[in-house]
Design a protein around this motif. Structure first.
Motif, PDB file in Angstrom:
ATOM      1  N   ASP A   9      -1.038 -13.991-102.762  1.00 51.99           N
ATOM      2  CA  ASP A   9      -1.119 -12.593-102.319  1.00 51.99           C
ATOM      3  C   ASP A   9       0.291 -12.018-102.230  1.00 51.99           C
ATOM      4  O   ASP A   9       1.001 -12.237-101.245  1.00 51.99           O
ATOM      5  CB  ASP A   9      -1.823 -12.503-100.964  1.00 51.99           C
ATOM      6  CG  ASP A   9      -1.999 -11.072-100.488  1.00 51.99           C
ATOM      7  OD1 ASP A   9      -1.611 -10.124-101.215  1.00 51.99           O
ATOM      8  OD2 ASP A   9      -2.531 -10.892 -99.381  1.00 51.99           O
ATOM      9  N   ARG A  10       0.696 -11.282-103.248  1.00 57.26           N
ATOM     10  CA  ARG A  10       2.057 -10.731-103.302  1.00 57.26           C
ATOM     11  C   ARG A  10       2.331  -9.716-102.200  1.00 57.26           C
ATOM     12  O   ARG A  10       3.478  -9.459-101.852  1.00 57.26           O
ATOM     13  CB  ARG A  10       2.305 -10.089-104.659  1.00 57.26           C
ATOM     14  CG  ARG A  10       2.418 -11.094-105.775  1.00 57.26           C
ATOM     15  CD  ARG A  10       2.979 -10.404-107.018  1.00 57.26           C
ATOM     16  NE  ARG A  10       3.457 -11.323-108.022  1.00 57.26           N
ATOM     17  CZ  ARG A  10       4.570 -12.047-107.958  1.00 57.26           C
ATOM     18  NH1 ARG A  10       5.323 -11.988-106.907  1.00 57.26           N
ATOM     19  NH2 ARG A  10       4.930 -12.837-108.946  1.00 57.26           N
ATOM     20  N   LYS A  11       1.282  -9.099-101.634  1.00 60.24           N
ATOM     21  CA  LYS A  11       1.468  -8.075-100.607  1.00 60.24           C
ATOM     22  C   LYS A  11       1.685  -8.667 -99.216  1.00 60.24           C
ATOM     23  O   LYS A  11       2.158  -7.979 -98.323  1.00 60.24           O
ATOM     24  CB  LYS A  11       0.256  -7.141-100.581  1.00 60.24           C
ATOM     25  CG  LYS A  11       0.073  -6.337-101.873  1.00 60.24           C
ATOM     26  CD  LYS A  11      -1.164  -5.489-101.806  1.00 60.24           C
ATOM     27  CE  LYS A  11      -2.342  -6.413-102.035  1.00 60.24           C
ATOM     28  NZ  LYS A  11      -3.636  -5.808-102.061  1.00 60.24           N
TER      29      LYS A  11
ATOM     30  N   ARG B  63       5.697 -12.752 -95.405  1.00 56.97           N
ATOM     31  CA  ARG B  63       5.865 -14.196 -95.359  1.00 56.97           C
ATOM     32  C   ARG B  63       7.123 -14.600 -94.592  1.00 56.97           C
ATOM     33  O   ARG B  63       8.035 -15.203 -95.149  1.00 56.97           O
ATOM     34  CB  ARG B  63       5.921 -14.764 -96.778  1.00 56.97           C
ATOM     35  CG  ARG B  63       4.682 -14.443 -97.600  1.00 56.97           C
ATOM     36  CD  ARG B  63       4.845 -14.806 -99.061  1.00 56.97           C
ATOM     37  NE  ARG B  63       6.078 -14.371 -99.696  1.00 56.97           N
ATOM     38  CZ  ARG B  63       6.311 -13.143-100.163  1.00 56.97           C
ATOM     39  NH1 ARG B  63       5.393 -12.224-100.071  1.00 56.97           N
ATOM     40  NH2 ARG B  63       7.463 -12.838-100.730  1.00 56.97           N
TER      41      ARG B  63
ATOM     42  N   SER C  67       5.674 -20.473 -98.061  1.00 55.48           N
ATOM     43  CA  SER C  67       5.784 -19.017 -98.220  1.00 55.48           C
ATOM     44  C   SER C  67       5.755 -18.623 -99.686  1.00 55.48           C
ATOM     45  O   SER C  67       5.133 -17.620-100.064  1.00 55.48           O
ATOM     46  CB  SER C  67       7.078 -18.508 -97.579  1.00 55.48           C
ATOM     47  OG  SER C  67       7.031 -18.697 -96.192  1.00 55.48           O
ATOM     48  N   ASN C  68       6.421 -19.395-100.511  1.00 57.64           N
ATOM     49  CA  ASN C  68       6.403 -19.105-101.950  1.00 57.64           C
ATOM     50  C   ASN C  68       5.020 -19.326-102.550  1.00 57.64           C
ATOM     51  O   ASN C  68       4.612 -18.589-103.452  1.00 57.64           O
ATOM     52  CB  ASN C  68       7.456 -19.935-102.677  1.00 57.64           C
ATOM     53  CG  ASN C  68       8.848 -19.398-102.436  1.00 57.64           C
ATOM     54  OD1 ASN C  68       9.041 -18.202-102.273  1.00 57.64           O
ATOM     55  ND2 ASN C  68       9.819 -20.285-102.384  1.00 57.64           N
TER      56      ASN C  68
ATOM     57  N   VAL D  76       2.220 -18.844-100.886  1.00 60.78           N
ATOM     58  CA  VAL D  76       1.451 -17.680-100.428  1.00 60.78           C
ATOM     59  C   VAL D  76       1.750 -16.487-101.323  1.00 60.78           C
ATOM     60  O   VAL D  76       0.850 -15.724-101.685  1.00 60.78           O
ATOM     61  CB  VAL D  76       1.750 -17.361 -98.945  1.00 60.78           C
ATOM     62  CG1 VAL D  76       1.176 -16.008 -98.550  1.00 60.78           C
ATOM     63  CG2 VAL D  76       1.200 -18.454 -98.044  1.00 60.78           C
ATOM     64  N   LYS D  77       3.004 -16.310-101.707  1.00 63.62           N
ATOM     65  CA  LYS D  77       3.393 -15.191-102.576  1.00 63.62           C
ATOM     66  C   LYS D  77       2.619 -15.221-103.885  1.00 63.62           C
ATOM     67  O   LYS D  77       2.229 -14.176-104.414  1.00 63.62           O
ATOM     68  CB  LYS D  77       4.897 -15.251-102.853  1.00 63.62           C
ATOM     69  CG  LYS D  77       5.415 -14.119-103.707  1.00 63.62           C
ATOM     70  CD  LYS D  77       6.911 -14.249-103.911  1.00 63.62           C
ATOM     71  CE  LYS D  77       7.450 -13.120-104.765  1.00 63.62           C
ATOM     72  NZ  LYS D  77       8.898 -13.251-104.952  1.00 63.62           N
ATOM     73  N   ARG D  78       2.354 -16.404-104.424  1.00 66.26           N
ATOM     74  CA  ARG D  78       1.580 -16.532-105.662  1.00 66.26           C
ATOM     75  C   ARG D  78       0.119 -16.135-105.467  1.00 66.26           C
ATOM     76  O   ARG D  78      -0.547 -15.707-106.399  1.00 66.26           O
ATOM     77  CB  ARG D  78       1.634 -17.966-106.179  1.00 66.26           C
ATOM     78  CG  ARG D  78       2.992 -18.368-106.650  1.00 66.26           C
ATOM     79  CD  ARG D  78       2.977 -19.790-107.123  1.00 66.26           C
ATOM     80  NE  ARG D  78       4.317 -20.208-107.526  1.00 66.26           N
ATOM     81  CZ  ARG D  78       4.594 -21.373-108.030  1.00 66.26           C
ATOM     82  NH1 ARG D  78       3.641 -22.264-108.210  1.00 66.26           N
ATOM     83  NH2 ARG D  78       5.823 -21.677-108.365  1.00 66.26           N
TER      84      ARG D  78
END
Length: 141
Positions: free
Chosen positions: A115-117, A120, A108-109, A111-113
Motif C-alpha cells: 500500500d503505497r499510500k 510507515r 516498512s518497505n 508495506v510500501k509494496r
C-alpha cells in the motif's frame, strides 16, 4: 514451515509480559517466567483480553481475539508468516499507518509494496517513539 526455537518462545513471553506489566522486561526475566516449561504451559496461564484495536494474526491473516490468541501464538512457532495478506487485511479494515519498531526499515518497505499510500514511521528510540505518539495518537479526551 518454520522450526520453533527457544528464542521464538522467549520473544513471545517477553512481548506478552511487557504488555501486561506496561514496561519492557529483559530476556532473563522472560526466561525466568518460562522456568523450563514449554510455551504451551506458560500460555495456558495467560488471561487474554479482547483487543481494543483490530489485530491480525500474521500466520493466517485472520482477526485475533481473546479466544484465538493462545492458538495463534502457538502457531507462530511452526507456521509461515503471511505478511502481505495480513497487511492487506488491515488495509481493508481502514488501517493507514504501519509503524515499524526496530532498526532496518525492512517491514516498512514491504508495506510500501502493498500500500503505497500508507504512512510507515519507523520507531528506533525514545525520541522517534515520542514523535510517533505526538503525530498519530488519538485525542482521548
Amino acid at each position: 514451515t518454520l522450526a520453533s526455537s527457544p528464542e521464538v518462545e522467549l520473544s513471545i513471553v517477553r512481548i506478552l509480559e511487557s504488555l501486561r506489566l506496561g514496561r519492557a522486561i529483559s530476556w532473563q526475566e522472560a526466561a525466568g517466567l518460562l522456568r523450563g516449561q514449554k510455551l504451551d504451559a506458560y500460555l495456558a496461564e495467560v488471561d487474554f483480553k479482547q483487543p481494543s484495536v483490530p489485530l491480525i494474526c500474521n500466520t493466517d491473516a485472520q482477526p485475533l481475539s481473546a479466544e484465538t490468541a493462545r492458538r495463534h501464538l502457538v502457531d507462530h512457532r511452526t507456521h509461515p508468516v503471511r505478511f502481505e495478506q495480513s497487511v492487506q487485511a488491515l488495509v481493508d479494515q481502514g488501517a493507514a499507518v504501519f509503524a515499524e519498531v526496530g532498526f532496518g526499515g525492512v517491514l516498512s518497505n514491504l508495506v510500501k509494496r502493498i500500500d503505497r499510500k500508507a504512512a510507515r514511521p519507523c520507531i528506533q528510540d525514545a525520541a522517534s517513539f515520542d514523535a510517533f505518539v505526538s503525530e498519530y495518537a488519538e485525542d482521548k479526551e
